[in-house]
Design an enzyme around this catalytic site. Structure first.
Site, mmCIF file in Angstrom:
data_model
loop_
_atom_site.group_PDB
_atom_site.id
_atom_site.type_symbol
_atom_site.label_atom_id
_atom_site.label_comp_id
_atom_site.label_asym_id
_atom_site.label_seq_id
_atom_site.Cartn_x
_atom_site.Cartn_y
_atom_site.Cartn_z
ATOM 1 N N GLY A 1 0.721 -1.144 -0.156
ATOM 2 C CA GLY A 1 -0.016 -0.122 -0.062
ATOM 3 C C GLY A 1 0.975 1.353 -0.133
ATOM 4 O O GLY A 1 1.686 1.314 -0.786
ATOM 5 N N TYR B 1 -17.238 6.261 6.869
ATOM 6 C CA TYR B 1 -15.708 6.659 7.109
ATOM 7 C C TYR B 1 -15.789 7.839 8.355
ATOM 8 O O TYR B 1 -15.198 7.458 9.359
ATOM 9 C CB TYR B 1 -14.932 6.960 5.955
ATOM 10 C CG TYR B 1 -13.622 6.790 6.167
ATOM 11 C CD1 TYR B 1 -13.059 5.505 5.729
ATOM 12 C CD2 TYR B 1 -12.636 7.595 6.792
ATOM 13 C CE1 TYR B 1 -11.628 5.190 6.112
ATOM 14 C CE2 TYR B 1 -11.302 7.369 7.071
ATOM 15 C CZ TYR B 1 -10.878 6.135 6.606
ATOM 16 O OH TYR B 1 -9.565 5.950 6.922
HETATM 17 P P1 NAI Z 1 -1.809 -2.106 3.725
HETATM 18 O O1 NAI Z 1 -2.597 -3.074 4.220
HETATM 19 O O2 NAI Z 1 -1.404 -2.065 2.277
HETATM 20 O O3 NAI Z 1 -0.449 -1.637 4.211
HETATM 21 C C1 NAI Z 1 -0.559 -2.015 5.828
HETATM 22 C C2 NAI Z 1 0.847 -2.153 6.365
HETATM 23 O O4 NAI Z 1 0.765 -2.212 7.658
HETATM 24 C C3 NAI Z 1 1.612 -3.705 5.708
HETATM 25 O O5 NAI Z 1 2.865 -2.978 5.445
HETATM 26 C C4 NAI Z 1 1.533 -4.453 7.017
HETATM 27 O O6 NAI Z 1 2.508 -5.326 6.895
HETATM 28 C C5 NAI Z 1 1.613 -3.563 8.025
HETATM 29 N N1 NAI Z 1 1.181 -4.097 9.263
HETATM 30 C C6 NAI Z 1 -0.034 -4.252 9.760
HETATM 31 N N2 NAI Z 1 -0.026 -4.643 10.923
HETATM 32 C C7 NAI Z 1 1.069 -4.422 11.356
HETATM 33 C C8 NAI Z 1 1.963 -4.752 12.531
HETATM 34 N N3 NAI Z 1 1.078 -5.194 13.757
HETATM 35 N N4 NAI Z 1 3.227 -4.617 12.755
HETATM 36 C C9 NAI Z 1 4.050 -4.034 11.723
HETATM 37 N N5 NAI Z 1 3.315 -3.899 10.721
HETATM 38 C C10 NAI Z 1 2.094 -4.063 10.477
HETATM 39 O O7 NAI Z 1 -2.829 -0.806 3.952
HETATM 40 P P2 NAI Z 1 -2.548 0.648 3.424
HETATM 41 O O8 NAI Z 1 -4.183 0.916 2.779
HETATM 42 O O9 NAI Z 1 -1.337 1.167 2.821
HETATM 43 O O10 NAI Z 1 -2.823 1.390 4.684
HETATM 44 C C11 NAI Z 1 -1.830 2.329 5.322
HETATM 45 C C12 NAI Z 1 -2.417 3.567 5.889
HETATM 46 O O11 NAI Z 1 -2.873 4.461 4.882
HETATM 47 C C13 NAI Z 1 -3.436 3.297 6.963
HETATM 48 O O12 NAI Z 1 -3.319 3.995 7.862
HETATM 49 C C14 NAI Z 1 -4.705 3.652 6.223
HETATM 50 O O13 NAI Z 1 -5.760 4.161 6.834
HETATM 51 C C15 NAI Z 1 -4.238 4.849 5.200
HETATM 52 N N6 NAI Z 1 -4.938 5.270 4.059
HETATM 53 C C16 NAI Z 1 -5.390 4.170 3.026
HETATM 54 C C17 NAI Z 1 -6.242 4.501 2.292
HETATM 55 C C18 NAI Z 1 -6.650 3.717 1.224
HETATM 56 O O14 NAI Z 1 -7.723 3.781 0.301
HETATM 57 N N7 NAI Z 1 -6.121 2.479 1.098
HETATM 58 C C19 NAI Z 1 -6.433 5.954 1.885
HETATM 59 C C20 NAI Z 1 -6.005 6.874 2.714
HETATM 60 C C21 NAI Z 1 -5.369 6.421 3.875
HETATM 61 NA NA NA Z 2 0.990 0.764 3.808
#
Ligand code: NAI
Ligand code: NA
Length: 396
Positions: free
Chosen positions: A51, A234
């Site tokens: 992500g 949200y």
């Molecule tokens: P993702 O699921 O692709 O990435 C999450 C990351 O966190 C991964 O690298 C995973 O291994 C890691 N992770 C999860 N639990 C963990 C733990 N206990 N210890 C260490 N690493 C851990 O998710 P994404 O979408 O990139 O989300 C990242 C941030 O971006 C979040 O705060 C999300 O709310 C925010 N975000 C996401 C949007 C979307 O539409 N996907 C939009 C705007 C913000």
């Molecule tokens: Na991420």
């Protein structure tokens, strides 16, 4: 072995390592084609394997020549399965970064665990020295606190009246009518414990205590606000309350960092995108598939890598960040364009189980989800055997 996609509802149960490598390479190629950017040079990324965290890492390393240290929670190959996409993203990222003469270290473990934090700090002291930027990009449903034995689980519910709406079931390729109940105050607290700013705060304080933040160090956390349309699920959902806490933490950390090292902290409000985490948010999926259709039509569509390149190339992250009056860096500017949202608000209520594939970019949505796990990519031979002995030898 031959690896095929396995979907259960909105969860991918397999991933294709070669496809993951290719998807990562496409991000690297994108950044290289855009040209060099000025970025911080030593960066710690919490949530680095997929992500936004991974895309930021690629932009930093291949756009700005940064050395990066990534923390993520992933699974390698075993008797139980091929492992998770993020595992391979870490392995192939490290290979590519090292081939480009950059440092790229990974720790796989729970970023909320004090043991993991201690290990990372020891590694940084030994190999990196002071850090110029810390990126907080965790998305998870759970946070355990070993010292107290507490365990918090986040829920995706509303804080107002129950909401009903359609949600995409990827496995069935169908819409499902779902009802999102009102969270209890305990559920709101738990979600905030997991997805709010506490974990971020702990990391910054630990790094400050270890004198690991360089003068002027910046820290950013990814966040989301979204339009009126998705507000009941949200912004006024449990996740929105957690994000409010994250934004309040940014202000608090900003003061702390200013005093300690002349540093800065801010949330980065990104656009809605298909990631491993976002497909779980009920009702958001239909909005997102419609958003993709409209943004592709008006030429403003972006994925994680385009967003993260823009973060450094034009929004000043790591230099002079461009913040709004609430001290938020806005990467959701194209998504929230009023004319676009007006169009979306008109179409959204007309979407149903029969027309959603035509009215939204369902195909693009499904493709992006498959691609997260290395599937549905042109140029990958999915009928070819993947050598699992070779895969097991990869190191994150
Ligand atoms: P993702 O699921 O692709 O990435 C999450 C990351 O966190 C991964 O690298 C995973 O291994 C890691 N992770 C999860 N639990 C963990 C733990 N206990 N210890 C260490 N690493 C851990 O998710 P994404 O979408 O990139 O989300 C990242 C941030 O971006 C979040 O705060 C999300 O709310 C925010 N975000 C996401 C949007 C979307 O539409 N996907 C939009 C705007 C913000
Ligand atoms: Na991420």
């Amino acid at each position: 072995m031959i690896i095929t996609p396995q979907l259960a509802g909105n969860v991918a149960r397999s991933c294709h390592p070669i496809g993951c490598q290719q998807a990562l390479q496409a991000q690297i190629d994108y950044v290289r084609a855009q040209g060099a950017i000025t970025t911080p040079k030593r960066v710690l990324i919490l949530g680095a394997s997929s992500g936004f965290g991974l895309a930021a890492r690629v932009a930093l390393a291949f756009g700005g020549g940064a050395d990066t240290y990534g923390v993520s929670f992933e699974r390698g190959p075993s008797e139980k399965g091929v492992g998770s996409a993020g595992w391979y993203n870490n392995c192939y990222f490290r290979q590519a970064a090292e081939a480009a003469g950059l440092k790229a270290a990974n720790t796989i473990g729970d970023a909320f665990s004090p043991k993991v934090q201690e290990k990372v700090i020891a590694d940084l002291q030994a190999d990196f020295g002071q850090i110029d930027m810390v990126i907080y990009s965790l998305a998870t449903g759970r946070r355990d606190i070993p010292a107290t034995g507490e365990s918090f689980r986040s829920v995706l519910k509303t804080t107002g009246a129950p909401v009903e709406g359609n949600t995409i079931n990827l496995e069935a390729q169908a819409l499902e009518w779902t009802s999102i109940p009102t969270a209890t105050s305990e559920e709101i607290t738990h979600t905030t414990k997991v997805m709010g700013g506490e974990g971020w705060q702990e990391w910054i304080e630990a790094l400050l205590a270890a004198d690991l933040l360089a003068p002027g160090a910046q820290t950013l956390a990814f966040s989301y606000l979204g339009p009126e349309l998705s507000a009941p699920v949200y912004r006024f959902g449990t996740i929105g309350v957690a994000k409010e806490h994250l934004h309040a933490t940014a202000n608090h950390l900003n003061e702390q960092l200013q005093q300690a090292v002349g540093g800065t902290a801010y949330p980065v409000v990104a656009k809605a995108l298909v990631t491993k985490a976002s497909v779980f948010i009920p009702v958001m999926s239909v909005y997102l598939a419609l958003l993709m259709k409209q943004m592709k039509a008006n030429g403003t569509h972006e994925g994680c890598i385009e967003q993260c390149y823009r973060l450094f190339a034009t929004k000043g992250a790591g230099q002079q960040p461009v913040l709004d009056e609430d001290r938020q860096l806005r990467l959701d500017d194209y998504e929230l364009a009023p004319s676009l949202q007006a169009e979306i608000a008109k179409i959204y209520p007309t979407i149903n189980g029969d027309n959603f594939k035509a009215l939204t970019d369902f195909d693009g949505y499904l493709h992006d989800f498959m691609a997260l796990n290395g599937f549905d990519l042109a140029g990958v031979d999915y009928s070819a055997e993947v050598d699992m002995t070779e895969m097991a030898a990869l190191k994150p």
